[in-house]
Design a protein around this motif. Structure first.
Motif, PDB file in Angstrom:
ATOM      1  N   PRO B  67       0.820  -1.228   0.000  1.00  0.00           N
ATOM      2  CA  PRO B  67       0.000   0.000   0.000  1.00  0.00           C
ATOM      3  C   PRO B  67       0.848   1.271   0.000  1.00  0.00           C
ATOM      4  O   PRO B  67       0.453   2.273  -0.601  1.00  0.00           O
ATOM      5  N   LEU B  68       2.015   1.222   0.668  1.00  0.00           N
ATOM      6  CA  LEU B  68       2.876   2.401   0.674  1.00  0.00           C
ATOM      7  C   LEU B  68       3.368   2.718  -0.736  1.00  0.00           C
ATOM      8  O   LEU B  68       3.475   3.881  -1.130  1.00  0.00           O
ATOM      9  N   PHE B  69       3.669   1.669  -1.485  1.00  0.00           N
ATOM     10  CA  PHE B  69       4.123   1.855  -2.866  1.00  0.00           C
ATOM     11  C   PHE B  69       3.038   2.528  -3.701  1.00  0.00           C
ATOM     12  O   PHE B  69       3.284   3.509  -4.408  1.00  0.00           O
ATOM     13  N   ILE B  70       1.806   2.005  -3.566  1.00  0.00           N
ATOM     14  CA  ILE B  70       0.703   2.588  -4.343  1.00  0.00           C
ATOM     15  C   ILE B  70       0.472   4.030  -3.916  1.00  0.00           C
ATOM     16  O   ILE B  70       0.283   4.928  -4.756  1.00  0.00           O
ATOM     17  N   ALA B  71       0.561   4.277  -2.594  1.00  0.00           N
ATOM     18  CA  ALA B  71       0.361   5.648  -2.102  1.00  0.00           C
ATOM     19  C   ALA B  71       1.442   6.566  -2.655  1.00  0.00           C
ATOM     20  O   ALA B  71       1.175   7.700  -3.072  1.00  0.00           O
ATOM     21  N   VAL B  88      -4.451  12.352  -0.656  1.00  0.00           N
ATOM     22  CA  VAL B  88      -4.418  10.909  -0.888  1.00  0.00           C
ATOM     23  C   VAL B  88      -5.044  10.166   0.289  1.00  0.00           C
ATOM     24  O   VAL B  88      -5.762   9.191   0.113  1.00  0.00           O
ATOM     25  N   GLU B  89      -4.797  10.687   1.490  1.00  0.00           N
ATOM     26  CA  GLU B  89      -5.332  10.061   2.697  1.00  0.00           C
ATOM     27  C   GLU B  89      -6.862   9.933   2.617  1.00  0.00           C
ATOM     28  O   GLU B  89      -7.409   8.851   2.793  1.00  0.00           O
ATOM     29  N   GLY B 289      -3.349   6.547   7.871  1.00  0.00           N
ATOM     30  CA  GLY B 289      -2.079   7.244   7.662  1.00  0.00           C
ATOM     31  C   GLY B 289      -1.313   6.859   6.419  1.00  0.00           C
ATOM     32  O   GLY B 289      -0.231   7.395   6.162  1.00  0.00           O
ATOM     33  N   LEU B 290      -1.855   5.916   5.607  1.00  0.00           N
ATOM     34  CA  LEU B 290      -1.099   5.472   4.433  1.00  0.00           C
ATOM     35  C   LEU B 290      -0.887   6.604   3.426  1.00  0.00           C
ATOM     36  O   LEU B 290       0.161   6.689   2.793  1.00  0.00           O
ATOM     37  N   GLY B 291      -1.887   7.491   3.325  1.00  0.00           N
ATOM     38  CA  GLY B 291      -1.764   8.594   2.363  1.00  0.00           C
ATOM     39  C   GLY B 291      -0.660   9.559   2.743  1.00  0.00           C
ATOM     40  O   GLY B 291       0.111  10.012   1.901  1.00  0.00           O
ATOM     41  N   PHE B 292      -0.561   9.854   4.043  1.00  0.00           N
ATOM     42  CA  PHE B 292       0.478  10.792   4.476  1.00  0.00           C
ATOM     43  C   PHE B 292       1.853  10.155   4.309  1.00  0.00           C
ATOM     44  O   PHE B 292       2.808  10.798   3.883  1.00  0.00           O
ATOM     45  N   LEU B 293       1.944   8.852   4.678  1.00  0.00           N
ATOM     46  CA  LEU B 293       3.233   8.172   4.483  1.00  0.00           C
ATOM     47  C   LEU B 293       3.610   8.145   3.012  1.00  0.00           C
ATOM     48  O   LEU B 293       4.784   8.193   2.661  1.00  0.00           O
ATOM     49  N   GLY B 294       2.587   8.078   2.153  1.00  0.00           N
ATOM     50  CA  GLY B 294       2.852   8.067   0.716  1.00  0.00           C
ATOM     51  C   GLY B 294       3.614   9.307   0.269  1.00  0.00           C
ATOM     52  O   GLY B 294       4.447   9.253  -0.638  1.00  0.00           O
ATOM     53  N   ILE B 295       3.354  10.450   0.916  1.00  0.00           N
ATOM     54  CA  ILE B 295       4.079  11.675   0.564  1.00  0.00           C
ATOM     55  C   ILE B 295       5.565  11.475   0.832  1.00  0.00           C
ATOM     56  O   ILE B 295       6.421  11.782   0.000  1.00  0.00           O
TER      57      ILE B 295
END
Lengths: 535, 379
Positions: B67-71, B88-89, B289-295
């Motif tokens: 999921p982090l990769f996709i984000a 994104v979140e 929090g996956l969206g924020f980590l994606g940044i």
């Protein structure tokens, strides 16, 4: 200042054997320069010849690898510009470094404010500025806002700023690049006063006529080294140019006309309001609407501009920068909404998008290649694709055709003499002249029917300039219609078949380029001469 | 050395230097927390004694990375043209709840069922991202502000939907509320077979999520889109120099809308690995929090799919150590300090290395020209 009585006789600046290497490149080698005090000393050379590196060394922005710098006979080693300022050296940059929303006085003292405790001592500052201004003939109202000043006044503020910091040696980097002939005369008057006041001026330029009229001594730089120093009384502009380039050079000259009867571009009633685009009320014509706006006292960026360009014609637009040239270009390119009509080859393109206009045969050499013409951090071949991403060879279906784009970039590099290691090099690695040649090559490659050339040779060395003029002339002979906008009056007069002057958004005069002088053109451009229409 | 290779090596060197400094900073933090840095760093590499626990550890790390990769991909699409999709979140939350609910409404053959869920998730994410895009092109609203605000709305809306209209059966004693359980045809087959190929035991629980394969395909697809197509060129041009893009005929409004919607559509997929591979439902305890980590992941990966993959794996590797760190009596928040330090330092390192690369390029050009071209200027 030294109390040594011999100081006056010593050279103000003496550079000996200056060499500056960047890994793999020698920017300056064995540069020798002697500037006598109380003189105007010109340094001339092509773009990229090493003038700016040399001046950066003298102003403490870069340190030389070898050689010595002496100021007033004393050897110095500048580590920062502050050291140079402390030694009495000041620099007036080509691009003004002024805060627009500050007054003249505030700009001058900025960074060197006299203070009473923590409070700005504006009374004392005002006295000093007045004194300096009166002493050197640099009259500017100290309380005017810089944003209200013209280019010439801004330059005077820059000079005052440097004098205020106690400079006795002034470096002026291409000071006339932004001025019209009348302003150049005023600047030269100032320089003569400064000289009379015992100051030393180092004047960097590549406008040779100006150099010859103002300089007491001239040093020529070519390929990183000082070629020779000459006396301006004993040399002609042409000889000087040949010293700069190292070969014979051409001029933009008039040849027989290739103008045809076919109208390629027709612009009628182009009008842009200064305070935002509003649709014209139904039923009203553009000129009636413009009349109404004028009656209401609204400022117009473009005021009822109409002209025609025929196949094989170069139409030049002269004007001081900021009189509507950029708006005119952007309106024709469809990047800015405007009233009025634009027709290309008889077809009304007023409502078309920028992309469609480009696809239908408009080429565009932008006035600022870094802002509108290039992706600096992208490779040359990607820059070739820019603006042509919807047309072959750059495109095939939804894909960018990399191989064909690269091959076509190779062709441009060869035909337009772009000096680059490869087409994969990033655009930022090229010199200004080579970047410009790439842009010219790109815009010509789609065989446009109409070309906007805005300052096509600005900041370009003499060699590249001649090449670009040749390309424009050849394309014109092949039937291209060109709108030429330039600040270089020789270029305008030399290339144009028809010449218009734009002033405050209006086309104020139509002149015959074969019998107009730069001085008279300058008069129209500044609004000093008004109203006559010649054909 | 070819310029591309030089740039790549420089980037790697910068990243390695950043990680080394980040380790030093975290060591100070660990010492301040009264624990031993050596024990802590041993815990990161401690995947357990038995084969099964090693396999479990690897599966946990990969499952976290997907999921982090996709984000990261979702964020990077916007970043490529200087469009900051902070939303994104919210986009993945709202997409996840809708996709989980729609998927539970019908039963179809597995490929169709899963495809429908993916399409719904992408559509919802894209539509939600359309709102800030339209606001930006019509009214000039800064997308950073609008997407942050829309995050709050999306998160609360998702919480409301899962408790209200989309809620499913709650089993006795269960504290969370969920959407109805997906039918088995929507359960994405796992990739445990990869471990079995090497003669290793299958990991516990849901195993290695099969959505990994989809993520890899997605990454490759986005690479092709950004690097090889006309659309990708327009995105790149708009990012590098908006004025030049405009002058070259790129329509900035169209680009903002399409890049934002694409970013949102990819963001919509972030929740699917977990829904399809493990939980088979969207619940109030869904991973946040996956969206924020994606940044952070996109920044670390320099907005390039391959870089984002490496960054996602690094974050997955660090996050996996939650448990072992606690066993080594090190507070697991050390992980967040490390992640924060790495991102910050990598951003600095990127800035420095790109300047070096530019200077190198200029010198190389000047050097080659000095050698190759004749001295005289042709007239």
């Amino acid at each position: 200042m030294s109390s040594d009585p011999l100081a006056a006789a010593r050279p103000a600046v003496e550079l000996a054997g200056i060499t500056k290497r960047f890994p793999g490149v020698v920017a300056n080698h064995d540069v020798c320069l002697t500037v006598e005090p109380g003189t105007v000393h010109a340094i001339v050379g092509e773009n990229g010849a090493g003038k700016s590196t040399l001046m950066k060394i003298l102003y403490g922005m870069q340190q030389p690898d070898e050689g010595t710098i002496k100021v007033n006979g004393q050897e110095v080693a500048f580590r920062t510009p502050s050291d140079a300022i402390a030694a009495g050296i000041g620099m007036v940059h080509q691009h003004f470094m002024l805060a627009d929303n500050f007054t003249v006085l505030e700009n001058i003292v900025l960074g060197a404010e006299p203070s009473k405790g923590l409070v700005l001592d504006s009374g004392r500052a005002r006295e000093r500025v007045k004194e300096l201004a009166a002493g050197h003939g640099l009259q500017v109202g100290p309380d005017r806002l810089v944003e209200d000043l013209g280019v010439g006044d801004r330059q005077r503020v820059e000079i005052l700023k440097v004098l205020y910091r106690g400079a006795r040696i002034l470096i002026l980097d291409e000071p006339t690049a932004v001025l019209v002939p009348q302003e150049v005369d005023e600047l030269f008057e100032t320089l003569r006063e400064l000289k009379a006041g015992g100051l030393t001026v180092i004047f960097i330029s590549h406008k040779l006529d100006e150099v010859l009229s103002i300089a007491d001594a001239i040093t020529v730089i070519r390929r990183g080294t000082t070629v020779t120093s000459v006396d301006p009384r004993e040399v002609t502009a042409r000889q000087l140019a040949e010293l700069m380039v190292g070969s014979e050079l051409p001029t933009p000259e008039t040849r027989e006309s290739t103008v045809t009867d076919t109208v390629m571009l027709k612009v009628s009633g182009l009008t842009i309001e200064a305070d935002g685009h509003r649709p014209i009320p139904k039923g009203a014509s553009v000129s009636a609407y413009a009349d109404r706006l004028r009656a209401e006292g609204r400022r117009l960026l473009l005021d009822d501009v109409s002209f025609e360009i025929h196949r094989g014609e170069i139409l030049g637009i002269a004007g001081v920068e900021g009189n509507g040239q950029s708006e005119l270009i952007e309106a024709i390119m469809g990047m800015r909404p405007a009233h009025g009509d634009i027709a290309l080859g008889g077809e009304d393109i007023t409502s078309w998008s920028t992309l469609k206009r480009r696809e239908s045969g408009i080429g565009y050499i932008p006035e600022d290649r870094h802002r509108q013409g290039l992706l600096l951090e992208a490779s040359l071949w990607e820059n070739r694709v820019l603006g042509h991403q919807t047309r072959p060879p750059a495109r095939s279906g939804i894909w960018i055709n990399r191989r064909a784009s690269k091959a076509d970039t190779e062709r441009i590099v060869k035909d337009y003499d772009v000096r680059t290691p490869s087409v994969d090099t990033l655009a930022l690695a090229l010199s200004g002249g080579n970047q410009q040649k790439l842009i010219v090559g790109r815009e010509m490659s789609s065989e446009p029917t109409f070309l906007i050339a805005a300052h096509p040779t600005r900041g370009v060395d003499v060699g590249a300039q001649a090449a670009i003029w040749d390309h424009l002339r050849n394309a014109r002979a092949a039937g291209l219609a060109v709108l030429l906008i330039s600040a270089d009056l020789d270029e305008l007069i030399g290339l144009s078949d028809t010449l218009h002057v734009i002033y405050k958004g209006r086309l104020v005069a139509r002149l015959d380029p074969s019998d107009v002088t730069p001085e008279r053109l300058g008069g129209y451009m500044t609004g000093a001469i008004t109203g006559t229409e010649e054909t | 050395m070819p310029a591309g290779l030089f740039r790549a090596l420089l980037t790697v060197a910068g990243a390695v230097a950043a990680i080394v400094v980040a380790i030093a900073i975290s060591s100070v933090a660990i010492l301040a927390a009264g624990a031993s840095p050596t024990q802590a760093f041993a815990a990161f590499f401690d995947f357990g004694e038995t084969e099964r626990s090693v396999v479990n550890g690897i599966a946990t790390m990969l499952n976290r990375s997907v999921p982090l990769f996709i984000a990261g991909l979702a964020v990077a699409i916007g970043f490529r043209m200087n469009l900051f999709n902070i939303g994104v979140e919210g986009q993945y939350k709202i997409a996840a709840v809708c996709a989980a609910y729609v998927g539970s409404l019908f039963v179809a053959p597995a490929p169709i069922q899963i495809l429908v869920i993916i399409v719904v998730a992408a559509a919802v994410g894209g539509l939600y991202a359309l709102i800030p895009a339209v606001m930006k092109v019509t009214r000039g609203v800064n997308e950073v502000i609008s997407t942050i605000m829309l995050n709050f709305i999306a998160i609360q809306l998702a919480a409301f939907l899962v408790r209200g209209p989309f809620t499913g059966q709650r089993t006795e004693g269960q504290l969370t509320t969920n959407t109805p359980l997906l039918p088995e045809s929507a359960w994405f087959p796992n990739l445990n077979v990869l471990f079995e190929l090497f003669g290793l035991p299958a990991p516990r629980g849901g195993g290695l999520w099969g959505f990994l394969a989809v993520a890899i395909l997605l990454g490759m697809g986005i690479w092709v889109l950004l690097e090889r197509t006309r659309f990708g060129f327009d995105v790149k041009a708009s990012g590098l120099n908006p004025s030049a893009a405009l002058a070259s005929g790129v329509n900035p409004k169209k680009m903002v809308i399409s890049a934002m919607v694409l970013s949102g559509a990819v963001a919509g997929l972030i929740g699917l690995p977990e829904i399809l591979g493990d939980k088979h439902t969207f619940g109030s305890n869904f991973t946040p929090g996956l969206g924020f980590l994606g940044i952070a992941v996109a920044l670390l990966g320099r907005n390039k799919p391959a870089g984002i993959a490496v960054a996602a794996l690094l974050f997955g590797f660090l996050d996996r150590a939650q448990g072992p760190l606690q066993f080594a009596s090190v507070p697991p928040s050390v992980i967040m300090i490390m992640q924060g330090a790495i991102v910050l330092l990598v951003v600095i390192a990127n800035e420095i290395t790109s300047r070096i690369a530019v200077r190198h390029e200029e010198r190389r050009a000047a050097q080659q020209l000095g050698r190759n071209t004749p001295v005289e200027v042709a007239a």
